[in-house]
Design a protein around this motif. Structure first.
Motif, PDB file in Angstrom:
ATOM      1  N   LEU A 110      -8.392 -11.353  -3.032  1.00  0.00           N
ATOM      2  CA  LEU A 110      -8.925 -10.238  -2.238  1.00  0.00           C
ATOM      3  C   LEU A 110      -8.194 -10.113  -0.902  1.00  0.00           C
ATOM      4  CD1 LEU A 110     -12.793 -10.474  -2.749  1.00  0.00           C
ATOM      5  CD2 LEU A 110     -11.293  -8.580  -3.405  1.00  0.00           C
ATOM      6  N   PHE A 111      -7.923 -11.255  -0.271  1.00  0.00           N
ATOM      7  CA  PHE A 111      -7.225 -11.207   1.010  1.00  0.00           C
ATOM      8  C   PHE A 111      -5.793 -10.707   0.831  1.00  0.00           C
ATOM      9  CE2 PHE A 111      -4.996 -12.827   4.729  1.00  0.00           C
ATOM     10  CZ  PHE A 111      -5.837 -12.361   5.733  1.00  0.00           C
ATOM     11  N   GLY A 112      -5.118 -11.146  -0.225  1.00  0.00           N
ATOM     12  CA  GLY A 112      -3.759 -10.688  -0.491  1.00  0.00           C
ATOM     13  C   GLY A 112      -3.692  -9.194  -0.744  1.00  0.00           C
ATOM     14  N   VAL A 113      -4.610  -8.682  -1.570  1.00  0.00           N
ATOM     15  CA  VAL A 113      -4.661  -7.237  -1.833  1.00  0.00           C
ATOM     16  C   VAL A 113      -4.963  -6.483  -0.542  1.00  0.00           C
ATOM     17  CG1 VAL A 113      -5.995  -5.427  -2.995  1.00  0.00           C
ATOM     18  CG2 VAL A 113      -5.255  -7.432  -4.279  1.00  0.00           C
ATOM     19  N   GLY A 114      -5.979  -6.943   0.185  1.00  0.00           N
ATOM     20  CA  GLY A 114      -6.358  -6.258   1.420  1.00  0.00           C
ATOM     21  C   GLY A 114      -5.256  -6.282   2.457  1.00  0.00           C
ATOM     22  N   CYS A 115      -4.597  -7.406   2.592  1.00  0.00           N
ATOM     23  CA  CYS A 115      -3.547  -7.555   3.596  1.00  0.00           C
ATOM     24  C   CYS A 115      -2.334  -6.685   3.274  1.00  0.00           C
ATOM     25  CB  CYS A 115      -3.157  -9.023   3.695  1.00  0.00           C
ATOM     26  SG  CYS A 115      -2.072  -9.386   5.076  1.00  0.00           S
ATOM     27  N   ILE A 116      -1.874  -6.715   2.025  1.00  0.00           N
ATOM     28  CA  ILE A 116      -0.679  -5.937   1.671  1.00  0.00           C
ATOM     29  C   ILE A 116      -0.991  -4.444   1.676  1.00  0.00           C
ATOM     30  CG2 ILE A 116      -0.795  -5.854  -0.852  1.00  0.00           C
ATOM     31  CD1 ILE A 116       2.329  -6.868   1.073  1.00  0.00           C
ATOM     32  N   ALA A 117      -2.204  -4.059   1.285  1.00  0.00           N
ATOM     33  CA  ALA A 117      -2.590  -2.645   1.350  1.00  0.00           C
ATOM     34  C   ALA A 117      -2.640  -2.180   2.806  1.00  0.00           C
ATOM     35  CB  ALA A 117      -3.939  -2.422   0.668  1.00  0.00           C
ATOM     36  N   PHE A 118      -3.149  -3.034   3.685  1.00  0.00           N
ATOM     37  CA  PHE A 118      -3.201  -2.723   5.110  1.00  0.00           C
ATOM     38  C   PHE A 118      -1.790  -2.557   5.673  1.00  0.00           C
ATOM     39  CE2 PHE A 118      -3.141  -4.216   9.517  1.00  0.00           C
ATOM     40  CZ  PHE A 118      -4.029  -3.315  10.100  1.00  0.00           C
ATOM     41  N   ILE A 119      -0.897  -3.476   5.349  1.00  0.00           N
ATOM     42  CA  ILE A 119       0.480  -3.395   5.834  1.00  0.00           C
ATOM     43  C   ILE A 119       1.156  -2.130   5.313  1.00  0.00           C
ATOM     44  CG2 ILE A 119       2.773  -4.475   5.650  1.00  0.00           C
ATOM     45  CD1 ILE A 119       1.255  -7.208   5.676  1.00  0.00           C
ATOM     46  N   ASP A 120       0.989  -1.842   4.026  1.00  0.00           N
ATOM     47  CA  ASP A 120       1.555  -0.629   3.426  1.00  0.00           C
ATOM     48  C   ASP A 120       1.057   0.614   4.155  1.00  0.00           C
ATOM     49  OD1 ASP A 120       2.645   1.317   1.688  1.00  0.00           O
ATOM     50  OD2 ASP A 120       1.045   1.062   0.224  1.00  0.00           O
ATOM     51  N   GLU A 121      -0.239   0.677   4.345  1.00  0.00           N
ATOM     52  CA  GLU A 121      -0.837   1.871   4.955  1.00  0.00           C
ATOM     53  C   GLU A 121      -0.382   2.027   6.396  1.00  0.00           C
ATOM     54  OE1 GLU A 121      -3.296   4.752   6.595  1.00  0.00           O
ATOM     55  OE2 GLU A 121      -3.632   2.675   7.171  1.00  0.00           O
ATOM     56  N   VAL A 122      -0.400   0.972   7.157  1.00  0.00           N
ATOM     57  CA  VAL A 122      -0.018   1.069   8.571  1.00  0.00           C
ATOM     58  C   VAL A 122       1.482   1.353   8.716  1.00  0.00           C
ATOM     59  CG1 VAL A 122       0.212  -0.229  10.724  1.00  0.00           C
ATOM     60  CG2 VAL A 122      -1.930  -0.301   9.461  1.00  0.00           C
ATOM     61  N   VAL A 123       2.321   0.580   8.042  1.00  0.00           N
ATOM     62  CA  VAL A 123       3.767   0.721   8.232  1.00  0.00           C
ATOM     63  C   VAL A 123       4.299   2.008   7.604  1.00  0.00           C
ATOM     64  CG1 VAL A 123       6.030  -0.303   7.722  1.00  0.00           C
ATOM     65  CG2 VAL A 123       4.140  -1.757   8.473  1.00  0.00           C
ATOM     66  N   PHE A 124       4.076   2.208   6.310  1.00  0.00           N
ATOM     67  CA  PHE A 124       4.709   3.325   5.611  1.00  0.00           C
ATOM     68  C   PHE A 124       3.979   4.649   5.765  1.00  0.00           C
ATOM     69  CE2 PHE A 124       6.105  -0.531   3.452  1.00  0.00           C
ATOM     70  CZ  PHE A 124       7.471  -0.394   3.597  1.00  0.00           C
ATOM     71  N   HIS A 125       2.667   4.592   5.950  1.00  0.00           N
ATOM     72  CA  HIS A 125       1.900   5.834   6.066  1.00  0.00           C
ATOM     73  C   HIS A 125       1.780   6.277   7.516  1.00  0.00           C
ATOM     74  CE1 HIS A 125      -0.249   5.219   1.959  1.00  0.00           C
ATOM     75  NE2 HIS A 125       0.845   4.495   2.019  1.00  0.00           N
ATOM     76  N   GLN A 126       1.416   5.361   8.405  1.00  0.00           N
ATOM     77  CA  GLN A 126       1.139   5.751   9.789  1.00  0.00           C
ATOM     78  C   GLN A 126       2.358   5.679  10.693  1.00  0.00           C
ATOM     79  OE1 GLN A 126      -2.183   3.484  11.247  1.00  0.00           O
ATOM     80  NE2 GLN A 126      -3.557   4.207   9.652  1.00  0.00           N
TER      81      GLN A 126
ATOM     82  N   ALA B 163      -1.277  -9.990  -3.305  1.00  0.00           N
ATOM     83  CA  ALA B 163      -0.258  -9.167  -2.644  1.00  0.00           C
ATOM     84  C   ALA B 163       0.791  -8.696  -3.646  1.00  0.00           C
ATOM     85  CB  ALA B 163       0.386  -9.948  -1.511  1.00  0.00           C
ATOM     86  N   GLY B 164       1.265  -9.601  -4.488  1.00  0.00           N
ATOM     87  CA  GLY B 164       2.269  -9.230  -5.483  1.00  0.00           C
ATOM     88  C   GLY B 164       1.746  -8.234  -6.492  1.00  0.00           C
ATOM     89  N   PHE B 165       0.511  -8.449  -6.959  1.00  0.00           N
ATOM     90  CA  PHE B 165      -0.083  -7.513  -7.914  1.00  0.00           C
ATOM     91  C   PHE B 165      -0.200  -6.125  -7.308  1.00  0.00           C
ATOM     92  CE2 PHE B 165      -3.759  -5.181  -9.434  1.00  0.00           C
ATOM     93  CZ  PHE B 165      -3.429  -5.021 -10.775  1.00  0.00           C
ATOM     94  N   PHE B 166      -0.734  -6.032  -6.089  1.00  0.00           N
ATOM     95  CA  PHE B 166      -0.897  -4.720  -5.463  1.00  0.00           C
ATOM     96  C   PHE B 166       0.455  -4.039  -5.288  1.00  0.00           C
ATOM     97  CE2 PHE B 166      -1.013  -1.744  -1.975  1.00  0.00           C
ATOM     98  CZ  PHE B 166      -2.134  -0.995  -2.257  1.00  0.00           C
ATOM     99  N   GLN B 167       1.445  -4.773  -4.820  1.00  0.00           N
ATOM    100  CA  GLN B 167       2.771  -4.198  -4.572  1.00  0.00           C
ATOM    101  C   GLN B 167       3.382  -3.671  -5.871  1.00  0.00           C
ATOM    102  OE1 GLN B 167       4.328  -4.837  -1.351  1.00  0.00           O
ATOM    103  NE2 GLN B 167       6.382  -4.141  -1.753  1.00  0.00           N
ATOM    104  N   LEU B 168       3.318  -4.472  -6.940  1.00  0.00           N
ATOM    105  CA  LEU B 168       3.877  -4.029  -8.222  1.00  0.00           C
ATOM    106  C   LEU B 168       3.076  -2.882  -8.823  1.00  0.00           C
ATOM    107  CD1 LEU B 168       5.106  -7.162 -10.198  1.00  0.00           C
ATOM    108  CD2 LEU B 168       6.435  -5.218  -9.388  1.00  0.00           C
TER     109      LEU B 168
END
Length: 156
Positions: A14-30, A90-95
């Motif tokens: 859960l932390f890996g999914v949440g963390c990588i989704a947060f990084i994706d959203e902040v960096v690439f979206h915002q 994190a890897g699952f969410f990214q892939l």
């Protein structure tokens, strides 16, 4: 005892999914403004989808940290198992994002107006490396015969 290992793994995922989704959203979206979570409609719909992704990432992270706090309180946290879960999540969410969202569903791309080849390869290779590292670490921690060996060094 096995329940502590499973809960440590789930908390890490859960932390890996949440963390990588947060990084994706902040960096690439915002910050970079490269895409929204859903780019098949208006900019407003894209912003709402970004907000939902952001909320999801926070809920996953907070739920994970509540589980982690409970495990630590009970002195039942398996650090190596948790870190393996973080890498798995994190890897699952990214892939999943790179293959399903970008290529199969095409709800957004990493970036627009450029050749995507290098972006796609980089995105998916990074996700695969995270996932493979998580699988290796999870298998390694699952093979240990006694919890006391890992648990004694992981618990604080």
């Amino acid at each position: 005892m096995g329940n502590s290992r499973s809960r440590s793994l789930v908390s890490g995922i859960l932390f890996g999914v949440g963390c990588i989704a947060f990084i994706d959203e902040v960096v690439f979206h915002q910050l970079l403004h490269w895409h929204h979570f859903y780019d098949l409609s208006t900019t407003g719909a894209g912003l709402v989808s970004d907000g939902l992704l952001h909320a999801f990432s926070w809920f996953a992270s907070v739920a994970s940290l509540f589980m982690l706090a409970d495990l630590r309180r009970k002195r039942a946290w398996f650090r190596s198992r948790w870190i393996g879960g973080v890498l798995l999540g994190a890897g699952f969410f990214q892939l999943y994002d790179g293959i399903v969202h970008h290529k199969l569903m095409q709800i957004h791309q990493i970036r627009y107006g450029v050749d995507l080849t290098a972006y796609d390869w980089s995105w998916n290779i990074a996700g695969a490396l995270l996932l493979i590292a998580g699988i290796i670490m999870t298998i390694r921690t699952g093979r240990e015969k006694t919890e006391s060996r890992e648990g004694a060094s992981a618990r604080e």
